[in-house]
Scaffold this active site. Sequence first.
Site, PDB file in Angstrom:
ATOM      1  N   HIS A 194     -11.741  -0.545   9.207  1.00 33.46           N
ATOM      2  CA  HIS A 194     -10.819  -1.267  10.088  1.00 33.46           C
ATOM      3  C   HIS A 194     -11.475  -1.551  11.437  1.00 33.46           C
ATOM      4  O   HIS A 194     -11.079  -2.486  12.143  1.00 33.46           O
ATOM      5  CB  HIS A 194      -9.539  -0.455  10.319  1.00 33.46           C
ATOM      6  CG  HIS A 194      -8.692  -0.304   9.096  1.00 33.46           C
ATOM      7  ND1 HIS A 194      -8.892   0.705   8.183  1.00 33.46           N
ATOM      8  CD2 HIS A 194      -7.643  -1.029   8.640  1.00 33.46           C
ATOM      9  CE1 HIS A 194      -7.995   0.607   7.209  1.00 33.46           C
ATOM     10  NE2 HIS A 194      -7.228  -0.439   7.455  1.00 33.46           N
ATOM     11  N   ASP A 219       0.868  -1.184   0.000  1.00 30.74           N
ATOM     12  CA  ASP A 219       0.000   0.000   0.000  1.00 30.74           C
ATOM     13  C   ASP A 219       0.901   1.230   0.000  1.00 30.74           C
ATOM     14  O   ASP A 219       1.363   1.671   1.060  1.00 30.74           O
ATOM     15  CB  ASP A 219      -0.871   0.024   1.263  1.00 30.74           C
ATOM     16  CG  ASP A 219      -2.255  -0.522   1.039  1.00 30.74           C
ATOM     17  OD1 ASP A 219      -2.873  -0.176   0.022  1.00 30.74           O
ATOM     18  OD2 ASP A 219      -2.724  -1.292   1.882  1.00 30.74           O
ATOM     19  N   LYS A 251      -9.289   0.834  -6.302  1.00 26.66           N
ATOM     20  CA  LYS A 251      -9.975   0.473  -5.063  1.00 26.66           C
ATOM     21  C   LYS A 251     -10.816   1.671  -4.607  1.00 26.66           C
ATOM     22  O   LYS A 251     -10.570   2.791  -5.039  1.00 26.66           O
ATOM     23  CB  LYS A 251      -8.960   0.069  -3.988  1.00 26.66           C
ATOM     24  CG  LYS A 251      -7.970   1.181  -3.599  1.00 26.66           C
ATOM     25  CD  LYS A 251      -6.949   0.687  -2.598  1.00 26.66           C
ATOM     26  CE  LYS A 251      -6.101   1.849  -2.103  1.00 26.66           C
ATOM     27  NZ  LYS A 251      -5.034   1.411  -1.175  1.00 26.66           N
ATOM     28  N   ASP A 284     -10.399  -6.458   0.073  1.00 28.81           N
ATOM     29  CA  ASP A 284      -9.636  -5.657   1.017  1.00 28.81           C
ATOM     30  C   ASP A 284      -9.221  -6.614   2.144  1.00 28.81           C
ATOM     31  O   ASP A 284      -9.658  -7.774   2.192  1.00 28.81           O
ATOM     32  CB  ASP A 284     -10.481  -4.506   1.541  1.00 28.81           C
ATOM     33  CG  ASP A 284      -9.653  -3.336   2.055  1.00 28.81           C
ATOM     34  OD1 ASP A 284      -8.437  -3.506   2.261  1.00 28.81           O
ATOM     35  OD2 ASP A 284     -10.226  -2.251   2.271  1.00 28.81           O
TER      36      ASP A 284
END
Length: 339
Positions: free
Chosen positions: A182, A63, A169, A251
Amino acid sequence: MIPAIFGLSGPALTADERAFFRDADPAGYILFGRNCVNPEQLRALTDDLRSIHGRDRLLVSIDQEGGRVARLRPPHWASYPAGEAFEKLYEIAPASAIEAARANATAMGLELSAMGITVDYHPPLDLKVPGAHDVIGDRAFGSDPMQVAAIGRATLEGLAAGGVTGCIKHMPGHGRSDVDTHKALPTVTASAAELEDDIAPFRALNQALIGMTGHLVFTAWDADNPATLSPTVIREVIRGQIGFDGLLLTDDIDMEALGGTIPERAARAHAAGCDIVLNCWAKMDDMAGICEVLPPMSDATAARLDRALAGTRVARGMAPQAAELLAKRDALLALTGSA
């Protein structure tokens, strides 16, 4: 080959990891800050991963967007701005913003290639939505779908010029999220008509080689399942309305937006239509469990993986033109004071 991407625990492979990866033969790997100490160490690590499988074209991913989402940082690596810098330049000089984004991404690709990294989870094509959670925030290229697509296209082209494949994304759009995935599962109640804006950048770049899902519930399409686990969203929206036919990754399935054990999440995502499951945290029990529940990679996924990696290259060292590209980027961004 197992249709999964796994994380590594530290800056070098442990004996257990080496043995496990040799037997499991995952589709690829993802790197985090814990794996990246300095250029010499990182290149040795990625070379080690390739030596396990004997595949020069191995999916070694990271990332690296810039701004707050950057696993490689100064002083050992260059600094890259968040997407908002290009948004601000686009507002006054669209062509310059596209040129700056392409130069920035090419330099980034050259740096990643020199580190033995072949895939970058960049660019995000999520819209900036007023009042939404800042999990996207300054990462976005703007609020206008075509502006986001234009800067996103330049980013994909720049990464490819540097020898790295980008990944769009988070399909079908993360910009409306009211919580950080998250930590919790967002529910988006916008109508299908309103969501046309969200999917527009992805539709414009539906020829991208790799894409990633988002862990959000969209009540207009499937009120019971987040996109990553929804056969309806994957089949009808991502593959259908968006028209994406590239390699589709989840993800990170460790995120708290999803429920159930990690292997259960992996099985559901794969059954829903994701090509490859992304599991980031290098927990041996979870990785072993994923291998137990996932079938071998299908021929269709293998073909998509081959296409995604076909244009990648691992450079012998840092290309000298990277510094010139970064200087060009900064000169353009200086028009807004964002360099």
